[in-house]
Design a protein around this motif. Sequence first.
Motif, mmCIF file in Angstrom:
data_model
loop_
_atom_site.group_PDB
_atom_site.id
_atom_site.type_symbol
_atom_site.label_atom_id
_atom_site.label_comp_id
_atom_site.label_asym_id
_atom_site.label_seq_id
_atom_site.Cartn_x
_atom_site.Cartn_y
_atom_site.Cartn_z
ATOM 1 N N LEU A 238 0.850 -1.187 0.000
ATOM 2 C CA LEU A 238 0.000 0.000 0.000
ATOM 3 C C LEU A 238 0.887 1.238 0.000
ATOM 4 C CD1 LEU A 238 -2.587 -1.277 2.613
ATOM 5 C CD2 LEU A 238 -2.730 -1.370 0.130
ATOM 6 N N HIS A 239 1.415 1.550 -1.176
ATOM 7 C CA HIS A 239 2.325 2.676 -1.348
ATOM 8 C C HIS A 239 2.016 3.329 -2.689
ATOM 9 C CE1 HIS A 239 6.141 4.871 -1.847
ATOM 10 N NE2 HIS A 239 6.190 4.811 -0.537
ATOM 11 N N THR A 240 2.297 4.619 -2.801
ATOM 12 C CA THR A 240 1.975 5.342 -4.033
ATOM 13 C C THR A 240 2.741 4.796 -5.238
ATOM 14 O OG1 THR A 240 3.642 6.996 -3.473
ATOM 15 C CG2 THR A 240 1.357 7.471 -2.867
ATOM 16 N N LYS A 241 3.921 4.226 -5.016
ATOM 17 C CA LYS A 241 4.675 3.664 -6.139
ATOM 18 C C LYS A 241 4.024 2.401 -6.697
ATOM 19 C CE LYS A 241 9.196 5.479 -5.020
ATOM 20 N NZ LYS A 241 10.605 5.172 -4.789
ATOM 21 N N MET A 242 3.192 1.753 -5.904
ATOM 22 C CA MET A 242 2.518 0.534 -6.337
ATOM 23 C C MET A 242 1.043 0.774 -6.660
ATOM 24 S SD MET A 242 4.930 -1.568 -6.438
ATOM 25 C CE MET A 242 4.086 -3.093 -6.717
ATOM 26 N N GLU A 243 0.679 2.025 -6.877
ATOM 27 C CA GLU A 243 -0.715 2.354 -7.167
ATOM 28 C C GLU A 243 -1.182 1.712 -8.474
ATOM 29 O OE1 GLU A 243 -3.623 6.220 -7.759
ATOM 30 O OE2 GLU A 243 -1.616 6.496 -6.953
ATOM 31 N N TRP A 244 -0.295 1.511 -9.426
ATOM 32 C CA TRP A 244 -0.657 0.897 -10.701
ATOM 33 C C TRP A 244 -1.155 -0.535 -10.487
ATOM 34 C CZ3 TRP A 244 1.607 -3.577 -12.330
ATOM 35 C CH2 TRP A 244 2.793 -3.952 -11.688
ATOM 36 N N LYS A 245 -0.520 -1.248 -9.567
ATOM 37 C CA LYS A 245 -0.907 -2.636 -9.310
ATOM 38 C C LYS A 245 -2.249 -2.690 -8.579
ATOM 39 C CE LYS A 245 1.010 -6.974 -7.672
ATOM 40 N NZ LYS A 245 2.135 -7.645 -7.060
ATOM 41 N N LEU A 246 -2.460 -1.777 -7.639
ATOM 42 C CA LEU A 246 -3.742 -1.702 -6.937
ATOM 43 C C LEU A 246 -4.860 -1.289 -7.897
ATOM 44 C CD1 LEU A 246 -2.451 0.013 -3.710
ATOM 45 C CD2 LEU A 246 -3.419 -2.280 -3.839
ATOM 46 N N GLU B 157 -11.394 3.465 -15.746
ATOM 47 C CA GLU B 157 -10.183 4.051 -16.298
ATOM 48 C C GLU B 157 -10.199 5.570 -16.138
ATOM 49 O OE1 GLU B 157 -6.508 4.009 -17.940
ATOM 50 O OE2 GLU B 157 -7.703 2.200 -17.679
ATOM 51 N N GLY B 158 -9.138 6.120 -15.576
ATOM 52 C CA GLY B 158 -8.998 7.555 -15.445
ATOM 53 C C GLY B 158 -9.491 8.147 -14.141
ATOM 54 N N GLU B 159 -10.270 7.425 -13.373
ATOM 55 C CA GLU B 159 -10.738 7.986 -12.106
ATOM 56 C C GLU B 159 -9.735 7.653 -10.996
ATOM 57 O OE1 GLU B 159 -13.805 4.646 -10.266
ATOM 58 O OE2 GLU B 159 -14.622 6.303 -11.412
ATOM 59 N N PRO B 160 -9.711 8.451 -9.924
ATOM 60 C CA PRO B 160 -8.746 8.194 -8.850
ATOM 61 C C PRO B 160 -9.062 6.887 -8.115
ATOM 62 C CG PRO B 160 -10.213 9.996 -8.251
ATOM 63 C CD PRO B 160 -10.506 9.642 -9.677
ATOM 64 N N LEU B 161 -8.031 6.322 -7.545
ATOM 65 C CA LEU B 161 -8.152 5.045 -6.847
ATOM 66 C C LEU B 161 -8.797 5.235 -5.482
ATOM 67 C CD1 LEU B 161 -7.498 2.011 -6.648
ATOM 68 C CD2 LEU B 161 -5.289 2.663 -5.693
#
Length: 95
Positions: free
Chosen positions: A23-31, A43-47
């Motif tokens: 749970l880190h901003t660098k791994m936001e793509w995986k989440l 697609e395109g909306e915030p996580l």
Amino acid sequence: MAIVHFVIHDREREVTIRENYLLHTKMEWKLSELFRSVGLKKEGEPLRMNWTALPGLTGRAKVGLKPGLKDPSKQFNFIDKLYPKEPKKFEPGRF
């Protein structure tokens, strides 16, 4: 860290794969990939991580095999890619 267990239904058997999500901003793509694959994110909306809605949802994934670190003759399943959930297409008159 969030630990997610995937239950893969095959024609012959069921396989459970455990994935760790940092749970880190660098791994936001995986989440984002995880939540897009079950339809909780577009697609395109915030996580926004809605962990309580996640159990029981279905999606599509590509499962790969990788050799073990200590014993290369053993192979382990892993989630290679999670595919985004396709939105349901509305067709008038069909149920």
